[in-house]
Design a protein around this motif. Structure first.
Motif, mmCIF file in Angstrom:
data_model
loop_
_atom_site.group_PDB
_atom_site.id
_atom_site.type_symbol
_atom_site.label_atom_id
_atom_site.label_comp_id
_atom_site.label_asym_id
_atom_site.label_seq_id
_atom_site.Cartn_x
_atom_site.Cartn_y
_atom_site.Cartn_z
ATOM 1 N N MET A 51 0.838 -1.206 0.000
ATOM 2 C CA MET A 51 0.000 0.000 0.000
ATOM 3 C C MET A 51 0.867 1.247 0.000
ATOM 4 S SD MET A 51 -2.910 -1.090 2.828
ATOM 5 C CE MET A 51 -1.697 -1.648 4.046
ATOM 6 N N VAL A 52 0.449 2.238 -0.808
ATOM 7 C CA VAL A 52 1.166 3.511 -0.835
ATOM 8 C C VAL A 52 1.093 4.158 0.538
ATOM 9 C CG1 VAL A 52 1.201 5.865 -1.754
ATOM 10 C CG2 VAL A 52 0.657 3.934 -3.270
ATOM 11 N N MET A 53 2.244 4.514 1.101
ATOM 12 C CA MET A 53 2.272 5.286 2.351
ATOM 13 C C MET A 53 2.471 6.762 2.069
ATOM 14 S SD MET A 53 1.683 3.480 4.986
ATOM 15 C CE MET A 53 0.574 2.433 4.034
ATOM 16 N N THR A 54 3.484 7.077 1.264
ATOM 17 C CA THR A 54 3.738 8.483 0.991
ATOM 18 C C THR A 54 4.569 8.613 -0.273
ATOM 19 O OG1 THR A 54 4.336 10.563 2.104
ATOM 20 C CG2 THR A 54 5.910 8.754 2.296
ATOM 21 N N SER A 55 4.491 9.795 -0.886
ATOM 22 C CA SER A 55 5.304 10.093 -2.067
ATOM 23 C C SER A 55 5.840 11.507 -1.941
ATOM 24 C CB SER A 55 4.461 9.993 -3.343
ATOM 25 O OG SER A 55 3.823 11.232 -3.619
ATOM 26 N N GLN A 56 6.978 11.747 -2.555
ATOM 27 C CA GLN A 56 7.568 13.093 -2.477
ATOM 28 C C GLN A 56 6.644 14.157 -3.060
ATOM 29 O OE1 GLN A 56 11.421 12.051 -4.301
ATOM 30 N NE2 GLN A 56 12.414 12.658 -2.389
ATOM 31 N N LYS A 57 5.867 13.805 -4.097
ATOM 32 C CA LYS A 57 5.059 14.831 -4.771
ATOM 33 C C LYS A 57 3.801 15.230 -3.994
ATOM 34 C CE LYS A 57 2.832 15.815 -9.259
ATOM 35 N NZ LYS A 57 2.762 15.387 -10.679
ATOM 36 N N ASP A 58 3.138 14.260 -3.361
ATOM 37 C CA ASP A 58 1.854 14.618 -2.744
ATOM 38 C C ASP A 58 1.840 14.476 -1.220
ATOM 39 O OD1 ASP A 58 1.560 11.865 -2.363
ATOM 40 O OD2 ASP A 58 -0.445 11.765 -3.226
ATOM 41 N N GLU A 59 2.999 14.217 -0.604
ATOM 42 C CA GLU A 59 3.014 13.966 0.840
ATOM 43 C C GLU A 59 2.517 15.144 1.660
ATOM 44 O OE1 GLU A 59 5.236 15.519 3.119
ATOM 45 O OE2 GLU A 59 6.662 16.466 1.770
#
Lengths: 276, 276
Positions: A51-59
């Motif tokens: 599961m996606v936890m976090t991304s640099q673009k939308d965190e």
């Protein structure tokens, strides 16, 4: 479509798929499968158990909205606890509030902290701040052992699978109430209304039994299921809908504003219905 | 993941993927590739040129938010034009306003109407209503030939590719202004701020040159790119932010409410910045 793609099944019949420039790390930790990858669209991303936890673009959306809504609701938050959130993003936002003297992070999986520091430095960088204490421990137990300590508690967990199952129980909310001071506030991410309406309904029901003020608010997070994310607030005294204008001060944000603080509680009708 | 999946590339490096129970129709029309499929998660869905147009599960968001925001902003909308929108969903919502005497749909591709009636009957059902006139024609030309006719014009187009390219030009907005009465209002879907910020900026710039009142508002649509969709309003006289309480009346909706009408214009900071 060419090349390597990471597909997250967000339900049994719906998912998102991300082009991967390179995989950075894959490991089965003591608690979960941890994957870090560089994506073309969202920069470096952390996945736990697929599961996606976090991304640099939308965190920034998630981290700002978890932190600033309760912190501006409380008149003078000094002692803050973050349960989970080993990537450090919520801590970074908490530290933007000068009233906060101490922020404690209790993350069960030390590997999340280790690899966030390595591959998500803009998110995890403030974990070394002198106002921060990092504990690698079970948040459920930490809460059970705490009494009348915190002004604000933020639960930054995964979905209620794996190590986070205990964090979606009435017993946990009762423990949080005990761990909070007499005018304390807590917030927890509570998933999305499109695919998990029953979860939102259950969290609302349970939190209402323990906190006199219970509210639901929303934010758009493109890498999370349905793009519409909810947060549940339980508060002993202060209502997030009744923050005075003077309480707000300027902080550096990309999503949150004092106007959005209020608008985030105005729910689409079908979401509002889940709170009744 | 097993079985048949439909993957929409929403950018070059990001997409959504949907489990298909069965494909219902595929055709290269005169204008575009039309696909209709029964999905497990979102019910029957219409795709044009590989892009999600609408689904049975989440269609209400887009259709309600396109229609009700301008219709409640105008004090007495009687004559309404929908450009595009051959699935009929916007028309269905328009007809919920008793003031509307006539709603005209101008859809360039008759096949969209035909297959929406067949496979999306809850959406397209009101196209047969006696207050509705359906024209299979080029919306750009229809606008160019209209003068001082409409109270509200709604542009329900695809992205600016294929037949919709002309609908994202300053010349089109000038034509819309001419086609509207002296206190007319128009609304157009204007894509999402995560992947197409420049499109929003350009539409804002162009509409501002022609309409004294220009506003941007948002809604969550899980099957559209990023889940965060924007709508641009251009208005000659009436401000959607200044609708009086008495103007609102109860209508049957699942997303829109008079409270949400206002909250939808409160934008996340990074989206607000696109309007400046």
């Amino acid at each position: 479509m060419g090349g390597l793609w990471y597909t997250e099944k967000q339900t049994d019949s719906f998912g998102i798929t991300l082009k991967i420039n390179k995989t950075l790390h894959t490991e089965q930790t003591e608690f979960q499968k941890l994957e870090m990858a560089e994506t073309e669209e969202f920069g470096n991303m952390l996945f736990l158990d697929g599961m996606v936890m976090t991304s640099q673009k939308d965190e920034f959306v998630y981290h700002e909205m978890v932190a600033h809504v309760p912190l501006f609701t409380h008149p003078n938050p000094e002692n803050v606890l973050v349960v989970g959130g080993g990537d450090g993003g919520v801590i970074r936002e908490v530290l933007k509030h000068p009233s906060v003297k101490k922020a404690t992070l209790v993350e069960i999986d030390g590997k999340v902290i280790e690899y966030s520091k390595k591959y998500l430095p803009e998110i995890a960088g403030q974990l070394e701040n002198s106002r921060v204490e990092v504990k690698v421990a079970d948040g459920f137990l930490h809460i059970a052992e705490s009494e009348n300590v915190y002004d604000v508690i933020m639960v930054d967990s995964t979905e209620p699978v794996g190590p986070a199952v205990n964090l979606f129980t009435k017993g946990f909310y009762a423990g949080i109430s005990k761990a909070l001071k007499e005018d304390g506030i807590f917030v927890a991410q509570s998933d999305n209304p499109w695919f998990t309406p029953d979860l939102i309904r259950n969290v609302q029901r349970d939190v209402k039994e323990i906190f006199p003020i219970t509210r639901l608010y929303i934010a758009n997070i493109p890498t999370y299921p349905s793009g519409l994310w909810t947060f549940t607030i339980g508060s002993k005294k202060h209502d997030p809908l009744e923050v005075s204008e003077e309480r707000f001060h300027d902080i550096d944000t990309k999503y949150y504003s004092k106007e959005l603080h209020k608008a985030a509680f105005v729910l689409p009708k079908f979401v509002e219905d889940l709170t009744k």
